[in-house]
Design a protein around this motif. Structure first.
Motif, short mmCIF file in Angstrom:
data_model
loop_
_atom_site.label_atom_id
_atom_site.label_comp_id
_atom_site.label_asym_id
_atom_site.label_seq_id
_atom_site.Cartn_x
_atom_site.Cartn_y
_atom_site.Cartn_z
N SER A 63 37.30 28.86 50.98
CA SER A 63 35.96 29.43 51.11
C SER A 63 35.75 29.90 52.54
CB SER A 63 34.90 28.39 50.74
OG SER A 63 33.59 28.91 50.94
N ILE A 116 37.47 38.53 51.24
CA ILE A 116 37.31 38.17 49.83
C ILE A 116 37.82 39.30 48.94
CG2 ILE A 116 35.62 37.72 48.01
CD1 ILE A 116 33.90 36.34 50.21
N ASP A 122 39.33 32.98 48.61
CA ASP A 122 38.95 32.92 47.20
C ASP A 122 37.48 33.26 47.00
OD1 ASP A 122 41.48 32.00 46.01
OD2 ASP A 122 41.15 30.23 47.27
N PHE A 123 36.64 32.78 47.89
CA PHE A 123 35.21 33.00 47.74
C PHE A 123 34.49 32.58 49.01
CE2 PHE A 123 35.45 28.53 47.11
CZ PHE A 123 34.18 27.97 47.10
N ASN A 138 32.09 43.26 45.14
CA ASN A 138 32.01 41.80 45.03
C ASN A 138 31.10 41.42 43.88
OD1 ASN A 138 33.17 41.01 47.94
ND2 ASN A 138 31.69 42.65 48.22
N ALA A 257 27.01 32.55 46.21
CA ALA A 257 28.44 32.57 46.47
C ALA A 257 28.98 33.96 46.16
CB ALA A 257 29.14 31.51 45.61
N VAL A 258 30.08 34.31 46.81
CA VAL A 258 30.66 35.64 46.66
C VAL A 258 32.12 35.52 46.24
CG1 VAL A 258 31.02 37.89 47.72
CG2 VAL A 258 29.19 36.41 48.56
N VAL A 259 32.52 36.32 45.24
CA VAL A 259 33.92 36.43 44.83
C VAL A 259 34.26 37.91 44.74
CG1 VAL A 259 33.91 34.25 43.55
CG2 VAL A 259 33.33 36.39 42.37
N SER A 263 36.39 38.74 39.44
CA SER A 263 37.27 37.59 39.62
C SER A 263 37.04 36.56 38.51
CB SER A 263 37.01 36.92 40.97
OG SER A 263 37.64 35.65 41.05
N LEU A 265 37.19 33.57 38.85
CA LEU A 265 36.53 32.44 39.48
C LEU A 265 35.01 32.53 39.37
CD1 LEU A 265 36.92 29.88 41.21
CD2 LEU A 265 36.95 31.35 43.23
N ARG A 266 34.49 33.73 39.17
CA ARG A 266 33.04 33.93 39.16
C ARG A 266 32.32 33.00 38.18
NH1 ARG A 266 31.40 39.36 36.50
NH2 ARG A 266 31.84 38.05 34.68
N LEU A 269 32.53 29.23 38.94
CA LEU A 269 31.59 28.81 39.97
C LEU A 269 30.17 28.74 39.42
CD1 LEU A 269 32.77 30.83 43.12
CD2 LEU A 269 33.16 28.41 42.62
#
Length: 306
Positions: A63, A116, A122-123, A138, A257-259, A263, A265-266, A269
């Motif tokens: 992060s 990112i 990753d984020f 993003n 939070a930003v990805v 992604s 991962l979005r 999270l």
């Protein structure tokens, strides 16, 4: 909200202004402390299974942060430790996801977003301002609702009631942030109306921006209400907030939070943060850091519409 001695705060601000709070990039695992520790969480196997393969193989997520957004992100003088609401959220989220979250401090928001987008990080746990132009590269997992106001000398000598009252003044802002764009737009409006332009002073971090006001170099600092509330409370009665309750050039303002765009991962999270909301951990963290008024009932993706 934790209370630090004013002298220590002033020393920290001067250190930031003179030397930089962090090296250009410093990496380190967030170490739980008595201050930063959140209630122990249980690993959610289903969320862990949805993590990107790289994260499961390495057992970590990286992060990125700017290290200068109290009370959410407060970087230690070594450039490797992190405290604040975001640090507590990160610690709890790591436990829910079953991986370590390592924190990297870089110099400014543009560097964070570029890193990112390129996959270097990753984020960002953030919270970072969610705007539609940023959504092009993003995705945002929003967990904060914010407001933008001014930090001014006690007594508000320039009588700033909203962004419309800043013509001819010296206003400090975070470089590359949304407040910078708004205040530059207001400066153009001032000139169009036959008034003096705004002298926009862009700084890379919050402490230096606040120092510009407390030292008299700027008339006000234009930024998010939560961190400005923190700085005002630490200023020993020398500063106050102005322009509260006004739009100040913004629609509803969300941060999160930003990805990277699309992604995988979005949604992991989002669901992990929602679990912390549902089990009460999020509310306790926000209350602890004086940001209860900035809570969302549900984490959301790309909530900004402007």
């Amino acid at each position: 909200m934790p209370k630090e001695p004013i002298a220590l705060l002033a020393a920290a601000v001067l250190l930031v202004a003179g030397c930089g709070a962090n090296p250009p990039e410093a990496e380190g695992v967030l170490e739980p402390t008595a201050q930063a520790s959140a209630a122990a969480q249980t690993k959610d196997q289903a969320l862990y299974d949805r993590l990107p393969a790289k994260a499961k193989e390495s057992g970590r997520l990286i992060s990125v942060n700017n290290g200068s957004f109290p009370p959410y992100e407060i970087a230690g003088p070594d450039g490797r430790s992190l405290t604040g609401a975001a640090a507590d959220m990160s610690e709890a989220l790591a436990q829910v996801l079953g991986v370590k979250i390592e924190h990297v401090t870089v110099d400014g928001l543009p560097s964070s977003l570029t890193g990112i987008a390129s996959g270097r990080y990753d984020f960002a746990i953030g919270p970072v301002g969610d705007f539609t132009d940023r959504q092009k590269a993003n995705d945002f997992v929003d967990w904060v609702k914010e407001f933008v106001v001014f930090a001014v000398p006690k007594g508000n000598p320039d009588k700033i009631g909203s962004v419309a009252d800043t013509c001819g003044l010296k206003i400090s802002v975070m470089a590359g942030g949304s407040a910078e764009a708004v205040i530059k737009g207001q400066s153009a409006a001032c000139v169009k109306e036959g008034k003096q332009k705004i002298e926009v002073q862009s700084y890379k971090d919050q402490p230096t921006s606040v120092l510009a006001v407390s030292s008299g170099r700027a008339n006000a600092f234009f930024s998010s209400q939560a961190p400005l509330t923190y700085f005002v409370q630490q200023a020993g009665g020398k500063l106050e907030l102005a322009g509260k309750g006004q739009a100040n050039g913004f629609d509803d303002l969300y941060q999160g939070a930003v990805v990277a765009k699309d992604s995988p991962l979005r949604d992991v999270l989002k669901d992990g943060i929602q679990k912390l909301i549902d089990n009460g951990t999020y509310g306790k963290i926000m209350a602890k850091w004086g940001t209860a008024d900035n809570q969302l009932e549900r984490a959301g993706v790309n909530l900004a519409k402007s």
